[in-house]
Motif scaffolding. Sequence first.
Motif, PDB file in Angstrom:
ATOM      1  N   GLY A  30      56.901 -46.180 -20.570  1.00 29.25           N
ATOM      2  CA  GLY A  30      56.268 -45.626 -21.771  1.00 29.25           C
ATOM      3  C   GLY A  30      55.895 -44.171 -21.564  1.00 29.25           C
ATOM      4  N   ASP A  31      55.325 -43.869 -20.408  1.00 27.55           N
ATOM      5  CA  ASP A  31      54.999 -42.475 -20.084  1.00 27.55           C
ATOM      6  C   ASP A  31      56.271 -41.625 -20.074  1.00 27.55           C
ATOM      7  OD1 ASP A  31      52.347 -43.237 -19.789  1.00 27.55           O
ATOM      8  OD2 ASP A  31      52.379 -43.165 -17.589  1.00 27.55           O
ATOM      9  N   ALA A  32      57.335 -42.140 -19.481  1.00 22.00           N
ATOM     10  CA  ALA A  32      58.592 -41.395 -19.421  1.00 22.00           C
ATOM     11  C   ALA A  32      59.091 -41.073 -20.826  1.00 22.00           C
ATOM     12  CB  ALA A  32      59.645 -42.186 -18.643  1.00 22.00           C
ATOM     13  N   ALA A  33      59.001 -42.053 -21.723  1.00 19.98           N
ATOM     14  CA  ALA A  33      59.453 -41.811 -23.095  1.00 19.98           C
ATOM     15  C   ALA A  33      58.591 -40.767 -23.793  1.00 19.98           C
ATOM     16  CB  ALA A  33      59.431 -43.127 -23.881  1.00 19.98           C
ATOM     17  N   VAL A  34      57.279 -40.883 -23.668  1.00 21.34           N
ATOM     18  CA  VAL A  34      56.379 -39.923 -24.317  1.00 21.34           C
ATOM     19  C   VAL A  34      56.573 -38.527 -23.734  1.00 21.34           C
ATOM     20  CG1 VAL A  34      53.958 -39.294 -24.649  1.00 21.34           C
ATOM     21  CG2 VAL A  34      54.694 -41.651 -25.021  1.00 21.34           C
ATOM     22  N   PHE A  35      56.610 -38.435 -22.412  1.00 20.79           N
ATOM     23  CA  PHE A  35      56.811 -37.124 -21.783  1.00 20.79           C
ATOM     24  C   PHE A  35      58.160 -36.537 -22.181  1.00 20.79           C
ATOM     25  CE2 PHE A  35      54.011 -38.462 -17.940  1.00 20.79           C
ATOM     26  CZ  PHE A  35      52.864 -38.135 -18.634  1.00 20.79           C
ATOM     27  N   GLY A  36      59.186 -37.370 -22.182  1.00 21.83           N
ATOM     28  CA  GLY A  36      60.521 -36.897 -22.495  1.00 21.83           C
ATOM     29  C   GLY A  36      60.684 -36.440 -23.925  1.00 21.83           C
ATOM     30  N   LEU A  37      59.830 -36.927 -24.810  1.00 27.84           N
ATOM     31  CA  LEU A  37      59.925 -36.555 -26.220  1.00 27.84           C
ATOM     32  C   LEU A  37      58.952 -35.463 -26.637  1.00 27.84           C
ATOM     33  CD1 LEU A  37      60.290 -40.125 -27.763  1.00 27.84           C
ATOM     34  CD2 LEU A  37      62.080 -38.364 -27.600  1.00 27.84           C
ATOM     35  N   THR A  38      57.853 -35.293 -25.912  1.00 32.53           N
ATOM     36  CA  THR A  38      56.785 -34.464 -26.476  1.00 32.53           C
ATOM     37  C   THR A  38      56.327 -33.271 -25.643  1.00 32.53           C
ATOM     38  OG1 THR A  38      55.028 -35.851 -25.552  1.00 32.53           O
ATOM     39  CG2 THR A  38      55.867 -36.462 -27.724  1.00 32.53           C
ATOM     40  N   LEU A  39      56.721 -33.153 -24.405  1.00 33.34           N
ATOM     41  CA  LEU A  39      56.240 -32.021 -23.610  1.00 33.34           C
ATOM     42  C   LEU A  39      56.879 -30.721 -24.094  1.00 33.34           C
ATOM     43  CD1 LEU A  39      55.881 -33.582 -20.053  1.00 33.34           C
ATOM     44  CD2 LEU A  39      54.095 -33.072 -21.721  1.00 33.34           C
ATOM     45  N   PRO A  40      56.307 -29.586 -23.682  1.00 32.21           N
ATOM     46  CA  PRO A  40      56.638 -28.295 -24.301  1.00 32.21           C
ATOM     47  C   PRO A  40      58.084 -27.806 -24.209  1.00 32.21           C
ATOM     48  CG  PRO A  40      54.610 -28.112 -23.044  1.00 32.21           C
ATOM     49  CD  PRO A  40      55.184 -29.463 -22.768  1.00 32.21           C
ATOM     50  N   ASP A  41      58.795 -28.085 -23.126  1.00 26.99           N
ATOM     51  CA  ASP A  41      60.158 -27.555 -23.024  1.00 26.99           C
ATOM     52  C   ASP A  41      61.054 -28.556 -22.311  1.00 26.99           C
ATOM     53  OD1 ASP A  41      60.197 -26.928 -20.039  1.00 26.99           O
ATOM     54  OD2 ASP A  41      58.534 -25.654 -20.680  1.00 26.99           O
ATOM     55  N   ALA A  42      62.349 -28.329 -22.393  1.00 26.88           N
ATOM     56  CA  ALA A  42      63.325 -29.284 -21.873  1.00 26.88           C
ATOM     57  C   ALA A  42      63.173 -29.531 -20.370  1.00 26.88           C
ATOM     58  CB  ALA A  42      64.741 -28.813 -22.194  1.00 26.88           C
ATOM     59  N   ALA A  43      62.968 -28.469 -19.600  1.00 27.40           N
ATOM     60  CA  ALA A  43      62.845 -28.643 -18.149  1.00 27.40           C
ATOM     61  C   ALA A  43      61.606 -29.466 -17.787  1.00 27.40           C
ATOM     62  CB  ALA A  43      62.796 -27.286 -17.457  1.00 27.40           C
ATOM     63  N   THR A  44      60.511 -29.197 -18.458  1.00 30.12           N
ATOM     64  CA  THR A  44      59.273 -29.946 -18.213  1.00 30.12           C
ATOM     65  C   THR A  44      59.433 -31.391 -18.651  1.00 30.12           C
ATOM     66  OG1 THR A  44      58.005 -27.920 -18.499  1.00 30.12           O
ATOM     67  CG2 THR A  44      56.786 -29.981 -18.644  1.00 30.12           C
ATOM     68  N   LYS A  45      60.049 -31.589 -19.800  1.00 29.94           N
ATOM     69  CA  LYS A  45      60.318 -32.950 -20.277  1.00 29.94           C
ATOM     70  C   LYS A  45      61.121 -33.729 -19.249  1.00 29.94           C
ATOM     71  CE  LYS A  45      60.369 -31.858 -25.208  1.00 29.94           C
ATOM     72  NZ  LYS A  45      61.182 -31.775 -26.416  1.00 29.94           N
ATOM     73  N   ALA A  46      62.208 -33.122 -18.777  1.00 30.46           N
ATOM     74  CA  ALA A  46      63.086 -33.806 -17.834  1.00 30.46           C
ATOM     75  C   ALA A  46      62.364 -34.123 -16.525  1.00 30.46           C
ATOM     76  CB  ALA A  46      64.326 -32.956 -17.562  1.00 30.46           C
ATOM     77  N   LYS A  47      61.609 -33.165 -16.020  1.00 29.48           N
ATOM     78  CA  LYS A  47      60.910 -33.354 -14.749  1.00 29.48           C
ATOM     79  C   LYS A  47      59.850 -34.453 -14.860  1.00 29.48           C
ATOM     80  CE  LYS A  47      57.864 -30.746 -11.688  1.00 29.48           C
ATOM     81  NZ  LYS A  47      57.260 -29.430 -11.488  1.00 29.48           N
ATOM     82  N   ALA A  48      58.985 -34.356 -15.840  1.00 31.25           N
ATOM     83  CA  ALA A  48      57.898 -35.340 -15.976  1.00 31.25           C
ATOM     84  C   ALA A  48      58.431 -36.722 -16.329  1.00 31.25           C
ATOM     85  CB  ALA A  48      56.896 -34.866 -17.023  1.00 31.25           C
ATOM     86  N   ALA A  49      59.384 -36.773 -17.247  1.00 28.54           N
ATOM     87  CA  ALA A  49      59.968 -38.069 -17.613  1.00 28.54           C
ATOM     88  C   ALA A  49      60.715 -38.665 -16.427  1.00 28.54           C
ATOM     89  CB  ALA A  49      60.895 -37.904 -18.813  1.00 28.54           C
ATOM     90  N   GLY A  50      61.398 -37.817 -15.666  1.00 24.43           N
ATOM     91  CA  GLY A  50      62.124 -38.304 -14.498  1.00 24.43           C
ATOM     92  C   GLY A  50      61.217 -38.897 -13.446  1.00 24.43           C
ATOM     93  N   VAL A  51      60.097 -38.229 -13.193  1.00 20.36           N
ATOM     94  CA  VAL A  51      59.139 -38.756 -12.208  1.00 20.36           C
ATOM     95  C   VAL A  51      58.574 -40.097 -12.683  1.00 20.36           C
ATOM     96  CG1 VAL A  51      56.878 -38.375 -11.131  1.00 20.36           C
ATOM     97  CG2 VAL A  51      58.557 -36.517 -11.212  1.00 20.36           C
ATOM     98  N   ALA A  52      58.173 -40.169 -13.941  1.00 24.02           N
ATOM     99  CA  ALA A  52      57.624 -41.427 -14.469  1.00 24.02           C
ATOM    100  C   ALA A  52      58.664 -42.539 -14.427  1.00 24.02           C
ATOM    101  CB  ALA A  52      57.110 -41.214 -15.891  1.00 24.02           C
ATOM    102  N   ALA A  53      59.901 -42.236 -14.816  1.00 25.48           N
ATOM    103  CA  ALA A  53      60.960 -43.249 -14.804  1.00 25.48           C
ATOM    104  C   ALA A  53      61.297 -43.686 -13.376  1.00 25.48           C
ATOM    105  CB  ALA A  53      62.206 -42.717 -15.510  1.00 25.48           C
ATOM    106  N   ALA A  54      61.301 -42.744 -12.446  1.00 26.12           N
ATOM    107  CA  ALA A  54      61.583 -43.096 -11.050  1.00 26.12           C
ATOM    108  C   ALA A  54      60.494 -44.014 -10.499  1.00 26.12           C
ATOM    109  CB  ALA A  54      61.701 -41.835 -10.200  1.00 26.12           C
ATOM    110  N   TRP A  55      59.242 -43.698 -10.805  1.00 26.01           N
ATOM    111  CA  TRP A  55      58.136 -44.544 -10.336  1.00 26.01           C
ATOM    112  C   TRP A  55      58.241 -45.932 -10.976  1.00 26.01           C
ATOM    113  CZ3 TRP A  55      55.396 -43.819  -6.207  1.00 26.01           C
ATOM    114  CH2 TRP A  55      54.277 -44.622  -5.963  1.00 26.01           C
ATOM    115  N   GLY A  56      58.561 -45.975 -12.268  1.00 26.83           N
ATOM    116  CA  GLY A  56      58.739 -47.263 -12.940  1.00 26.83           C
ATOM    117  C   GLY A  56      59.869 -48.072 -12.328  1.00 26.83           C
TER     118      GLY A  56
END
Length: 125
Positions: free
Chosen positions: A88-114
Amino acid sequence: MSTSAARVLPRVLGVLTAAYSVAIIVSPKLLAKPCKLTRADGVVPPEVATVIRAVGVRDAASGLALVTAPAGAALRAAVAVRVVSDFGDAAVFGLTLPDAATKAKAAGVAAAWGTLCAYSGRHTG
């Protein structure tokens, strides 16, 4: 990974989750900064800090559940809650953070942990 080491994996992930969660409750900047949710001066806006602390409380509780749940159905349920929270965090981060690189990084970390938590669910007894 040996079977005995694999059995402790959900517990270790729970300790790490709870520790990071307490850290972001105490210092929301630990999550806000890499997600680019701080102001230009580096300060975390109060409303962002509130949401990060709420997420921290949720994650601390799920981390502690991974540590304390008895093997079997209770531990599988704790793992499932952690996995759903991370994806869920990965989806929210991937859709709503300020820029593409930040979205990818934060969503990737959350998805990897999941994904790691999901893998640990194979060893819940």
